[in-house]
Design a protein around this motif. Structure first.
Motif, PDB file in Angstrom:
ATOM      1  N   LEU A 105     -28.718 -82.255 -70.635  1.00  0.00           N
ATOM      2  CA  LEU A 105     -29.654 -81.919 -69.562  1.00  0.00           C
ATOM      3  C   LEU A 105     -30.364 -83.145 -69.008  1.00  0.00           C
ATOM      4  CD1 LEU A 105     -31.218 -78.759 -71.241  1.00  0.00           C
ATOM      5  CD2 LEU A 105     -29.525 -78.800 -69.398  1.00  0.00           C
ATOM      6  N   GLY A 106     -30.028 -84.315 -69.530  1.00  0.00           N
ATOM      7  CA  GLY A 106     -30.684 -85.553 -69.119  1.00  0.00           C
ATOM      8  C   GLY A 106     -30.101 -86.139 -67.851  1.00  0.00           C
ATOM      9  N   PRO A 107     -30.581 -87.321 -67.467  1.00  0.00           N
ATOM     10  CA  PRO A 107     -30.146 -87.945 -66.209  1.00  0.00           C
ATOM     11  C   PRO A 107     -28.722 -88.491 -66.252  1.00  0.00           C
ATOM     12  CG  PRO A 107     -31.678 -89.375 -67.377  1.00  0.00           C
ATOM     13  CD  PRO A 107     -31.654 -88.087 -68.126  1.00  0.00           C
ATOM     14  N   ARG A 108     -28.161 -88.681 -67.481  1.00  0.00           N
ATOM     15  CA  ARG A 108     -26.803 -89.242 -67.582  1.00  0.00           C
ATOM     16  C   ARG A 108     -25.914 -88.359 -68.468  1.00  0.00           C
ATOM     17  NH1 ARG A 108     -29.972 -93.948 -68.189  1.00  0.00           N
ATOM     18  NH2 ARG A 108     -29.563 -94.015 -70.418  1.00  0.00           N
ATOM     19  N   PRO A 109     -25.713 -87.112 -68.088  1.00  0.00           N
ATOM     20  CA  PRO A 109     -24.913 -86.214 -68.936  1.00  0.00           C
ATOM     21  C   PRO A 109     -23.449 -86.624 -69.030  1.00  0.00           C
ATOM     22  CG  PRO A 109     -25.362 -85.184 -66.813  1.00  0.00           C
ATOM     23  CD  PRO A 109     -26.182 -86.434 -66.861  1.00  0.00           C
ATOM     24  N   ASP A 110     -22.971 -87.394 -68.038  1.00  0.00           N
ATOM     25  CA  ASP A 110     -21.574 -87.839 -68.074  1.00  0.00           C
ATOM     26  C   ASP A 110     -21.385 -89.086 -68.935  1.00  0.00           C
ATOM     27  OD1 ASP A 110     -20.850 -85.783 -66.362  1.00  0.00           O
ATOM     28  OD2 ASP A 110     -21.256 -86.979 -64.570  1.00  0.00           O
ATOM     29  N   GLY A 111     -22.493 -89.681 -69.374  1.00  0.00           N
ATOM     30  CA  GLY A 111     -22.400 -90.838 -70.245  1.00  0.00           C
ATOM     31  C   GLY A 111     -22.025 -90.419 -71.665  1.00  0.00           C
ATOM     32  N   PRO A 112     -21.739 -91.394 -72.523  1.00  0.00           N
ATOM     33  CA  PRO A 112     -21.319 -91.067 -73.889  1.00  0.00           C
ATOM     34  C   PRO A 112     -22.471 -90.509 -74.728  1.00  0.00           C
ATOM     35  CG  PRO A 112     -21.585 -93.435 -73.640  1.00  0.00           C
ATOM     36  CD  PRO A 112     -21.746 -92.847 -72.276  1.00  0.00           C
ATOM     37  N   PHE A 113     -22.121 -89.593 -75.611  1.00  0.00           N
ATOM     38  CA  PHE A 113     -23.051 -89.104 -76.630  1.00  0.00           C
ATOM     39  C   PHE A 113     -22.466 -89.537 -77.971  1.00  0.00           C
ATOM     40  CE2 PHE A 113     -24.347 -85.983 -79.820  1.00  0.00           C
ATOM     41  CZ  PHE A 113     -25.721 -85.940 -79.646  1.00  0.00           C
ATOM     42  N   VAL A 114     -23.131 -90.485 -78.624  1.00  0.00           N
ATOM     43  CA  VAL A 114     -22.612 -91.072 -79.855  1.00  0.00           C
ATOM     44  C   VAL A 114     -23.530 -90.687 -81.008  1.00  0.00           C
ATOM     45  CG1 VAL A 114     -21.994 -93.190 -81.060  1.00  0.00           C
ATOM     46  CG2 VAL A 114     -21.577 -92.981 -78.593  1.00  0.00           C
ATOM     47  N   ALA A 115     -22.973 -90.013 -82.016  1.00  0.00           N
ATOM     48  CA  ALA A 115     -23.751 -89.573 -83.171  1.00  0.00           C
ATOM     49  C   ALA A 115     -23.412 -90.426 -84.382  1.00  0.00           C
ATOM     50  CB  ALA A 115     -23.473 -88.101 -83.465  1.00  0.00           C
ATOM     51  N   LEU A 116     -24.443 -90.846 -85.090  1.00  0.00           N
ATOM     52  CA  LEU A 116     -24.265 -91.641 -86.300  1.00  0.00           C
ATOM     53  C   LEU A 116     -25.122 -91.028 -87.396  1.00  0.00           C
ATOM     54  CD1 LEU A 116     -23.114 -94.265 -87.622  1.00  0.00           C
ATOM     55  CD2 LEU A 116     -25.232 -95.388 -86.930  1.00  0.00           C
ATOM     56  N   ASN A 117     -24.472 -90.531 -88.450  1.00  0.00           N
ATOM     57  CA  ASN A 117     -25.203 -89.957 -89.579  1.00  0.00           C
ATOM     58  C   ASN A 117     -25.493 -91.064 -90.584  1.00  0.00           C
ATOM     59  OD1 ASN A 117     -26.006 -88.627 -92.009  1.00  0.00           O
ATOM     60  ND2 ASN A 117     -25.080 -86.745 -91.237  1.00  0.00           N
ATOM     61  N   CYS A 118     -26.743 -91.466 -90.665  1.00  0.00           N
ATOM     62  CA  CYS A 118     -27.124 -92.599 -91.516  1.00  0.00           C
ATOM     63  C   CYS A 118     -26.969 -92.279 -93.003  1.00  0.00           C
ATOM     64  CB  CYS A 118     -28.570 -93.005 -91.225  1.00  0.00           C
ATOM     65  SG  CYS A 118     -28.854 -93.495 -89.515  1.00  0.00           S
ATOM     66  N   ALA A 119     -26.905 -91.000 -93.349  1.00  0.00           N
ATOM     67  CA  ALA A 119     -26.807 -90.636 -94.764  1.00  0.00           C
ATOM     68  C   ALA A 119     -25.377 -90.658 -95.284  1.00  0.00           C
ATOM     69  CB  ALA A 119     -27.404 -89.247 -94.983  1.00  0.00           C
ATOM     70  N   THR A 120     -24.400 -90.692 -94.397  1.00  0.00           N
ATOM     71  CA  THR A 120     -23.005 -90.615 -94.839  1.00  0.00           C
ATOM     72  C   THR A 120     -22.268 -91.940 -94.762  1.00  0.00           C
ATOM     73  OG1 THR A 120     -22.276 -89.949 -92.620  1.00  0.00           O
ATOM     74  CG2 THR A 120     -22.853 -88.185 -94.159  1.00  0.00           C
ATOM     75  N   LEU A 121     -22.850 -92.937 -94.111  1.00  0.00           N
ATOM     76  CA  LEU A 121     -22.168 -94.228 -93.990  1.00  0.00           C
ATOM     77  C   LEU A 121     -22.374 -95.067 -95.256  1.00  0.00           C
ATOM     78  CD1 LEU A 121     -22.670 -95.634 -90.398  1.00  0.00           C
ATOM     79  CD2 LEU A 121     -20.553 -95.012 -91.512  1.00  0.00           C
ATOM     80  N   PRO A 122     -21.312 -95.628 -95.833  1.00  0.00           N
ATOM     81  CA  PRO A 122     -21.474 -96.527 -96.981  1.00  0.00           C
ATOM     82  C   PRO A 122     -22.288 -97.752 -96.593  1.00  0.00           C
ATOM     83  CG  PRO A 122     -19.164 -95.887 -96.673  1.00  0.00           C
ATOM     84  CD  PRO A 122     -19.902 -95.427 -95.460  1.00  0.00           C
ATOM     85  N   ALA A 123     -23.104 -98.229 -97.524  1.00  0.00           N
ATOM     86  CA  ALA A 123     -23.988 -99.362 -97.234  1.00  0.00           C
ATOM     87  C   ALA A 123     -23.225-100.594 -96.775  1.00  0.00           C
ATOM     88  CB  ALA A 123     -24.827 -99.685 -98.470  1.00  0.00           C
ATOM     89  N   ASP A 124     -22.017-100.823 -97.348  1.00  0.00           N
ATOM     90  CA  ASP A 124     -21.276-102.040 -97.007  1.00  0.00           C
ATOM     91  C   ASP A 124     -20.645-101.969 -95.610  1.00  0.00           C
ATOM     92  OD1 ASP A 124     -19.506-100.069 -97.717  1.00  0.00           O
ATOM     93  OD2 ASP A 124     -18.145-101.389 -98.834  1.00  0.00           O
ATOM     94  N   ARG A 125     -20.629-100.769 -95.010  1.00  0.00           N
ATOM     95  CA  ARG A 125     -20.057-100.632 -93.667  1.00  0.00           C
ATOM     96  C   ARG A 125     -21.104-100.293 -92.625  1.00  0.00           C
ATOM     97  NH1 ARG A 125     -16.301 -95.984 -94.119  1.00  0.00           N
ATOM     98  NH2 ARG A 125     -16.507 -96.098 -91.855  1.00  0.00           N
ATOM     99  N   PHE A 126     -22.341-100.162 -93.062  1.00  0.00           N
ATOM    100  CA  PHE A 126     -23.371 -99.670 -92.155  1.00  0.00           C
ATOM    101  C   PHE A 126     -23.565-100.598 -90.956  1.00  0.00           C
ATOM    102  CE2 PHE A 126     -27.031 -97.720 -90.520  1.00  0.00           C
ATOM    103  CZ  PHE A 126     -27.217 -96.511 -91.177  1.00  0.00           C
ATOM    104  N   GLU A 127     -23.750-101.872 -91.218  1.00  0.00           N
ATOM    105  CA  GLU A 127     -24.031-102.802 -90.123  1.00  0.00           C
ATOM    106  C   GLU A 127     -22.853-102.924 -89.168  1.00  0.00           C
ATOM    107  OE1 GLU A 127     -26.366-106.386 -90.677  1.00  0.00           O
ATOM    108  OE2 GLU A 127     -26.485-105.922 -92.812  1.00  0.00           O
ATOM    109  N   SER A 128     -21.637-102.999 -89.718  1.00  0.00           N
ATOM    110  CA  SER A 128     -20.469-103.133 -88.846  1.00  0.00           C
ATOM    111  C   SER A 128     -20.281-101.884 -87.994  1.00  0.00           C
ATOM    112  CB  SER A 128     -19.215-103.417 -89.672  1.00  0.00           C
ATOM    113  OG  SER A 128     -18.958-102.357 -90.578  1.00  0.00           O
ATOM    114  N   GLU A 129     -20.545-100.695 -88.575  1.00  0.00           N
ATOM    115  CA  GLU A 129     -20.413 -99.457 -87.807  1.00  0.00           C
ATOM    116  C   GLU A 129     -21.449 -99.398 -86.688  1.00  0.00           C
ATOM    117  OE1 GLU A 129     -18.548 -96.567 -87.739  1.00  0.00           O
ATOM    118  OE2 GLU A 129     -17.086 -97.595 -88.997  1.00  0.00           O
TER     119      GLU A 129
END
Length: 447
Positions: free
Chosen positions: A192-216
């Protein structure tokens, strides 16, 4: 006051004036709203105005009989018809029930038995009307109403807040228990925002391994752009933000402040224009005091805070939501959605729903799967989760249990067509057969 709050209503049809008066007195003494007519032919003319929950009609009357009245009632949501006659016999009763009558009672009848039959008929009719109203309401819903379904004050306020914030670039923090729909609200803010055609990127901080967090999150120069860069021109949804490692929080804060991101191993920053929506099921203030969350990052993320109420605080939404999920799953599994009984509604309202809307959706799916096998109830679907002691002890056992459940679900979904099952699971037919044997699955018992 809604119709459901009113006492049940009955339409009595009998050509005997004294019998009509007696039945009206009996029903009104029991708390009913009663209307009476002397001819069956008058019923169809008055039905729309009176809208009774049940019709009690004599069988033998001048002109139109009770059995003929039964055939004249409109199909669909016509009230149930209970027939009463001093001349009744078993063949007549069997014919009446076969033709759609709710019940058949001989005169003279025991008042308590008659009232019990009428009460059950009225309850069933009200349940059917309620279900139809829910289906009509769901069919009319669109946009935000369908996404954030519910009619309680809490849900209405949440929808209003989402509409107010959707058109802004303000960072929003979503707070609420697991399963309350934080991901749906984040998606609604984007759509419903001003850029609905733009990307919606979800990142679950609880599921990413610590060693890959920064690169992800930040990407790797020359290899991978990262979630932040991928969200440019749209929305970045950071779920379970309190689980983000502290070193990463410092870099994320810098990205938000400077509106640019530098990939790991790179030296050239990339401009970033993305709205940040974050979510947590923890108390952010406690996370700060426990040392899990930086206070300065929280201040950047919580410009606006939306709190999603747990399902136990939205009791009036439970049946509506369950009906919605029930029909969605019924479409997926290509069956008619099972009707909700009074016992089903009681079970839904008695449960505390610790898993909130997500748990409600899963229970609805289990109810539909049971209906495909010709049985089931909401109470049984609620008991379907294994108790803690039945959880597998080893990873091997857990994987086997998951495979068994997944294959069983696919077999039911494709009605035992094994080629379709193998294709849906993405494995070969031979591999599927081997797994069925290894896991001890009985195909026939699943259908």
């Amino acid at each position: 006051m809604t119709t459901a709050d009113l006492p049940p209503s009955i339409l009595i049809v009998d050509d005997d004036r004294s019998m009509r008066a007696s039945l009206v007195d009996l029903c009104e003494a029991a708390g009913w709203r009663a209307e009476a007519l002397g001819r069956a032919a008058q019923v169809t003319e008055r039905l729309a105005d009176l809208q009774p929950d049940v019709i009690l009609s004599d069988v033998r009357m001048p002109g139109m009989s009770g059995l003929e009245l039964l055939s004249e009632l409109p199909s669909g949501l016509a009230p149930p018809l209970v027939l009463i006659s001093a001349h009744g016999d078993i063949p007549m009763a069997v014919e009446a029930i076969r033709n759609g009558a709710y019940s058949f009672v001989e005169k003279p009848c025991e008042p308590r038995r008659l009232l019990s039959i009428l009460r059950h008929a009225a309850d069933q009719h009200r349940m059917r009307k309620g279900a139809e109203r829910l289906k009509e309401r769901l069919a009319r819903l669109s946009g935000l109403d369908r996404l954030l379904l519910g009619r309680t004050g809490e849900t209405a306020r949440l929808r209003a807040d989402v509409l107010d914030l959707a058109g802004t670039e303000t960072p929003v923090l979503l707070q609420g228990e697991t399963g309350t729909g934080k991901d749906l609200v984040a998606r609604a803010l984007h759509d419903l925002g001003p850029r609905p055609d733009g990307p919606f990127v979800a990142l679950n901080c609880a599921t990413l391994p610590a060693d890959r967090f920064e690169s992800e999150m930040f990407g790797v120069a020359g290899e991978y752009p990262g979630k932040l860069a991928a969200a440019d021109g749209g929305t970045l949804f950071l779920d379970e933000i309190c689980a983000c490692p502290l070193p990463v929080q410092a870099k994320l804060l810098r990205v938000i402040e400077e509106q640019e991101v530098t990939p790991l191993g790179g030296s050239t920053p990339v401009a970033l224009r993305a709205r940040i929506v974050s979510a947590t099921n923890e108390d952010p203030e406690k996370a700060i005091s426990d040392g899990h969350l930086r206070a300065d990052l929280l201040f950047r993320l919580n410009t606006m805070v939306l709190t999603l109420p747990p399902l136990r605080q939205r009791r009036d939404d439970i049946v509506l939501l369950f009906t919605h999920f029930l029909h969605n799953h019924a479409q997926v599994y290509e069956i008619m959605a099972p009707d909700l009984t009074q016992n089903d509604v009681t079970a839904l309202l008695a449960h505390d729903w610790p898993g909130n809307v997500r748990e409600l959706r899963n229970v609805a799916e289990r109810r539909v799967l049971a209906a495909r096998r010709g049985g089931g109830s909401v109470a049984e679907a609620l008991r379907a989760d294994p108790p803690p002691e039945e959880v597998p002890d080893t990873l091997r056992e857990a994987v086997a249990a998951f495979e068994k459940e997944l294959i069983g679900k696919a077999i039911r979904a494709h009605q035992g067509r094994m080629d379709a099952v193998a294709e849906a699971l993405g494995i070969g037919r031979r591999t599927l057969n081997e797994k069925i044997v290894k896991l001890g699955l009985d195909k026939d018992s699943l259908l």
